[in-house]
Design a protein around this motif. Structure first.
Motif, PDB file in Angstrom:
ATOM      1  N   ALA A  48      -4.187   3.532   2.133  1.00 22.55           N
ATOM      2  CA  ALA A  48      -3.193   4.173   2.985  1.00 22.55           C
ATOM      3  C   ALA A  48      -3.646   4.179   4.442  1.00 22.55           C
ATOM      4  CB  ALA A  48      -2.928   5.594   2.495  1.00 22.55           C
ATOM      5  N   ASP A  49      -4.915   4.487   4.657  1.00 23.68           N
ATOM      6  CA  ASP A  49      -5.435   4.507   6.022  1.00 23.68           C
ATOM      7  C   ASP A  49      -5.406   3.112   6.644  1.00 23.68           C
ATOM      8  OD1 ASP A  49      -7.046   6.207   8.086  1.00 23.68           O
ATOM      9  OD2 ASP A  49      -8.153   4.325   7.893  1.00 23.68           O
ATOM     10  N   HIS A  74     -13.753  -4.869  -3.302  1.00 27.54           N
ATOM     11  CA  HIS A  74     -12.821  -5.954  -3.067  1.00 27.54           C
ATOM     12  C   HIS A  74     -11.454  -5.606  -3.651  1.00 27.54           C
ATOM     13  CE1 HIS A  74     -12.071 -10.142  -2.015  1.00 27.54           C
ATOM     14  NE2 HIS A  74     -11.387 -10.259  -3.144  1.00 27.54           N
ATOM     15  N   ALA A  75     -10.386  -6.001  -2.957  1.00 28.13           N
ATOM     16  CA  ALA A  75      -9.010  -5.769  -3.405  1.00 28.13           C
ATOM     17  C   ALA A  75      -8.641  -4.291  -3.442  1.00 28.13           C
ATOM     18  CB  ALA A  75      -8.764  -6.416  -4.770  1.00 28.13           C
ATOM     19  N   PHE A  76      -9.305  -3.475  -2.632  1.00 27.46           N
ATOM     20  CA  PHE A  76      -9.065  -2.035  -2.686  1.00 27.46           C
ATOM     21  C   PHE A  76      -7.664  -1.641  -2.218  1.00 27.46           C
ATOM     22  CE2 PHE A  76     -10.460  -2.444   1.737  1.00 27.46           C
ATOM     23  CZ  PHE A  76      -9.621  -1.554   2.409  1.00 27.46           C
ATOM     24  N   ALA A  77      -6.987  -2.514  -1.482  1.00 29.53           N
ATOM     25  CA  ALA A  77      -5.674  -2.156  -0.935  1.00 29.53           C
ATOM     26  C   ALA A  77      -4.519  -2.564  -1.832  1.00 29.53           C
ATOM     27  CB  ALA A  77      -5.502  -2.782   0.451  1.00 29.53           C
ATOM     28  N   ASN A  78      -4.806  -3.021  -3.032  1.00 23.58           N
ATOM     29  CA  ASN A  78      -3.776  -3.556  -3.921  1.00 23.58           C
ATOM     30  C   ASN A  78      -3.458  -2.573  -5.048  1.00 23.58           C
ATOM     31  OD1 ASN A  78      -2.120  -5.039  -5.569  1.00 23.58           O
ATOM     32  ND2 ASN A  78      -3.579  -6.677  -5.967  1.00 23.58           N
ATOM     33  N   PRO A  79      -2.304  -1.881  -4.975  1.00 22.18           N
ATOM     34  CA  PRO A  79      -1.955  -0.945  -6.055  1.00 22.18           C
ATOM     35  C   PRO A  79      -1.763  -1.621  -7.408  1.00 22.18           C
ATOM     36  CG  PRO A  79      -0.624  -0.538  -4.096  1.00 22.18           C
ATOM     37  CD  PRO A  79      -1.339  -1.845  -3.873  1.00 22.18           C
ATOM     38  N   SER A  80      -1.443  -2.929  -7.396  1.00 23.85           N
ATOM     39  CA  SER A  80      -1.298  -3.634  -8.673  1.00 23.85           C
ATOM     40  C   SER A  80      -2.650  -4.064  -9.231  1.00 23.85           C
ATOM     41  CB  SER A  80      -0.396  -4.861  -8.501  1.00 23.85           C
ATOM     42  OG  SER A  80      -1.006  -5.843  -7.688  1.00 23.85           O
ATOM     43  N   TRP A  84      -3.420   0.608   5.839  1.00 23.98           N
ATOM     44  CA  TRP A  84      -2.034   0.199   6.082  1.00 23.98           C
ATOM     45  C   TRP A  84      -1.476   0.843   7.347  1.00 23.98           C
ATOM     46  CZ3 TRP A  84       0.947  -3.562   5.570  1.00 23.98           C
ATOM     47  CH2 TRP A  84       2.342  -3.450   5.612  1.00 23.98           C
ATOM     48  N   GLU A  85      -1.812   2.106   7.593  1.00 20.28           N
ATOM     49  CA  GLU A  85      -1.352   2.750   8.814  1.00 20.28           C
ATOM     50  C   GLU A  85      -1.948   2.063  10.046  1.00 20.28           C
ATOM     51  OE1 GLU A  85       0.605   5.320  11.448  1.00 20.28           O
ATOM     52  OE2 GLU A  85       0.978   4.614   9.401  1.00 20.28           O
ATOM     53  N   LYS A  86      -3.201   1.665   9.964  1.00 20.08           N
ATOM     54  CA  LYS A  86      -3.819   0.946  11.084  1.00 20.08           C
ATOM     55  C   LYS A  86      -3.145  -0.411  11.299  1.00 20.08           C
ATOM     56  CE  LYS A  86      -8.417   3.079  11.208  1.00 20.08           C
ATOM     57  NZ  LYS A  86      -7.999   4.354  10.614  1.00 20.08           N
ATOM     58  N   VAL A  87      -2.785  -1.070  10.216  1.00 18.86           N
ATOM     59  CA  VAL A  87      -2.071  -2.341  10.336  1.00 18.86           C
ATOM     60  C   VAL A  87      -0.721  -2.126  11.006  1.00 18.86           C
ATOM     61  CG1 VAL A  87      -0.911  -4.160   9.018  1.00 18.86           C
ATOM     62  CG2 VAL A  87      -3.229  -3.449   8.393  1.00 18.86           C
ATOM     63  N   ARG A  88      -0.013  -1.092  10.618  1.00 18.56           N
ATOM     64  CA  ARG A  88       1.309  -0.824  11.196  1.00 18.56           C
ATOM     65  C   ARG A  88       1.205  -0.548  12.696  1.00 18.56           C
ATOM     66  NH1 ARG A  88       4.367   3.717   8.147  1.00 18.56           N
ATOM     67  NH2 ARG A  88       6.188   2.739   9.092  1.00 18.56           N
ATOM     68  N   VAL A  89       0.220   0.249  13.087  1.00 19.17           N
ATOM     69  CA  VAL A  89       0.035   0.544  14.512  1.00 19.17           C
ATOM     70  C   VAL A  89      -0.309  -0.722  15.284  1.00 19.17           C
ATOM     71  CG1 VAL A  89      -1.443   1.766  16.163  1.00 19.17           C
ATOM     72  CG2 VAL A  89      -0.599   2.959  14.133  1.00 19.17           C
ATOM     73  N   PHE A  90      -1.181  -1.525  14.716  1.00 15.97           N
ATOM     74  CA  PHE A  90      -1.593  -2.782  15.352  1.00 15.97           C
ATOM     75  C   PHE A  90      -0.405  -3.716  15.545  1.00 15.97           C
ATOM     76  CE2 PHE A  90      -3.038  -7.214  14.504  1.00 15.97           C
ATOM     77  CZ  PHE A  90      -3.800  -7.412  15.662  1.00 15.97           C
ATOM     78  N   LEU A  91       0.382  -3.927  14.499  1.00 17.13           N
ATOM     79  CA  LEU A  91       1.524  -4.832  14.594  1.00 17.13           C
ATOM     80  C   LEU A  91       2.577  -4.305  15.555  1.00 17.13           C
ATOM     81  CD1 LEU A  91       1.940  -5.910  10.860  1.00 17.13           C
ATOM     82  CD2 LEU A  91       0.941  -7.239  12.735  1.00 17.13           C
ATOM     83  N   ALA A  96       0.843  -1.185   0.000  1.00 20.85           N
ATOM     84  CA  ALA A  96       0.000   0.000   0.000  1.00 20.85           C
ATOM     85  C   ALA A  96       0.884   1.242   0.000  1.00 20.85           C
ATOM     86  CB  ALA A  96      -0.904  -0.012   1.232  1.00 20.85           C
ATOM     87  N   PRO A  97       0.305   2.393  -0.329  1.00 21.86           N
ATOM     88  CA  PRO A  97       1.101   3.601  -0.354  1.00 21.86           C
ATOM     89  C   PRO A  97       1.580   3.983   1.036  1.00 21.86           C
ATOM     90  CG  PRO A  97      -1.226   4.098  -0.604  1.00 21.86           C
ATOM     91  CD  PRO A  97      -1.085   2.620  -0.698  1.00 21.86           C
ATOM     92  N   GLU A  98       2.514   4.891   1.101  1.00 26.51           N
ATOM     93  CA  GLU A  98       3.031   5.333   2.381  1.00 26.51           C
ATOM     94  C   GLU A  98       1.900   5.925   3.216  1.00 26.51           C
ATOM     95  OE1 GLU A  98       5.903   4.914   3.641  1.00 26.51           O
ATOM     96  OE2 GLU A  98       6.834   4.035   1.883  1.00 26.51           O
ATOM     97  N   PRO A  99       1.917   5.675   4.532  1.00 27.26           N
ATOM     98  CA  PRO A  99       0.871   6.226   5.387  1.00 27.26           C
ATOM     99  C   PRO A  99       0.954   7.748   5.426  1.00 27.26           C
ATOM    100  CG  PRO A  99       2.614   5.254   6.704  1.00 27.26           C
ATOM    101  CD  PRO A  99       2.883   4.877   5.273  1.00 27.26           C
ATOM    102  N   GLY A 100      -0.134   8.350   5.871  1.00 30.18           N
ATOM    103  CA  GLY A 100      -0.139   9.788   5.986  1.00 30.18           C
ATOM    104  C   GLY A 100      -1.358  10.408   5.334  1.00 30.18           C
ATOM    105  N   ALA A 101      -2.053   9.639   4.499  1.00 27.08           N
ATOM    106  CA  ALA A 101      -3.269  10.165   3.888  1.00 27.08           C
ATOM    107  C   ALA A 101      -4.327  10.334   4.960  1.00 27.08           C
ATOM    108  CB  ALA A 101      -3.764   9.216   2.801  1.00 27.08           C
TER     109      ALA A 101
END
Length: 304
Positions: free
Chosen positions: A286-287, A269-275, A289-296, A32-37
């Motif tokens: 982006a949002d 469906h598949a909204f998080a896949n840039p490919s 992915w940031e939540k995933v990073r915080v969770f992990l 996913a794109p860099e967080p910050g959006a």
């Protein structure tokens, strides 16, 4: 190998994957794109316990589901990890630079295209966040290039072999001298999200599981063995995993006493896949992915 655990997982997996001819998987393989959006206004976390409902099954035909996925021609950046042997197949291990064992470990489970360059890139990004990230290969080295190939390869997966591979990969993270993980997690998208949930249901040593719009289980009795905390990411426009299925899953987790957070986006469906050129939603991805990073980080990196 934990053969008792595999046998138990196979019993539920037979039911869980019986509908794979209508629920194929082809979601987020690229990072996913860099967080910050900014957080979209239509993001609605759902963490309140509700009453359980009946189980669900996919309703899309193969052709309808394949139409959800169109892999773009964009190339992922060059990989910086290495291939390792896992249970007779090849996995992709990416380690954080400048850090030594013990490291928090995370299994990365590919979507229906297989362990391709985009999954390797996402694995590298997890390593950049400080994790020993190991992408498993449940396709035995095959990588699909078209939806037809992906469907056929996905349907050919041997559940017993796939489960053994996941157990072996988890053991690798715990025992490999470069990793020696004492905290472990799993993340997967669609096909991989389904397996992420299944592995969490039967791996008591797992601490965190991230499920990106994977096929769900709604029987609280099957979910009760989960010890890991669950983070679910879903799209409200997803016809393969519709909101009512997510509601039932969330309710069943609550009844089973599983700690979880479910985030929903006004996305497909598949909204998080840039490919995924037709359904990628950059802001929602982006949002999420940031939540995933915080969770992990909370579940794996910050634990003593």
């Amino acid at each position: 190998m934990r053969f008792v655990r595999i046998d138990g997982l196979l019993r539920s997996a037979r039911v869980f994957f019986a509908g794979l001819t209508v629920f194929a998987a082809g979601c987020g393989g690229a990072p996913a794109p860099e967080p910050g959006a900014p957080t979209p206004a239509n993001t609605t976390p759902a963490t309140v316990q509700t009453s359980p409902s009946e189980g669900m099954q996919g309703t899309l035909s193969e052709e309808a589901f394949k139409a959800l996925h169109q892999l773009s021609a964009e190339k992922a950046p060059p990989p910086r990890g290495e291939r390792v042997a896992i249970d007779g197949t090849s996995g992709y291990l990416s380690l954080p630079r400048g850090k030594t064992a013990p490291l928090p470990g995370i299994l990365v489970i590919h979507e229906w295209w297989g362990l391709n360059e985009h999954i390797q890139h996402w694995t590298d990004r997890l390593a950049e966040d400080g994790y020993a990230a190991l992408a498993v290969d449940l396709y035995g080295g095959k990588v699909a290039k078209t939806p037809d190939e992906a469907m056929a390869t996905m349907k050919s997966v041997d559940n017993k072999k796939a489960l053994a591979t996941l157990v072996a990969a988890h053991d690798f993270l715990e025992k490999d001298p470069r990793v020696q993980a004492t905290r472990t997690g799993v993340i997967g998208w669609c096909f991989g999200g389904a397996w992420s949930l299944q592995f969490a249901m039967h791996e008591p040593d797992l601490d965190a599981a991230v499920i990106y719009y994977g096929h769900l289980v709604t029987d609280p009795n099957e979910l009760k063995p989960i010890k890991a905390e669950i983070l679910g990411i879903f799209g409200n426009k997803d016809k393969a995993i519709p909101p009512e299925d997510v509601n039932a899953f969330d309710a069943a987790l609550g009844q089973a006493g599983v700690t979880r957070t479910v985030h929903r986006y006004d996305a497909d469906h598949a909204f998080a896949n840039p490919s995924q050129q037709s359904r990628y939603d950059e802001k929602s991805a982006a949002d999420a992915w940031e939540k995933v990073r915080v969770f992990l980080r909370r579940k794996l990196a910050e634990q003593k």
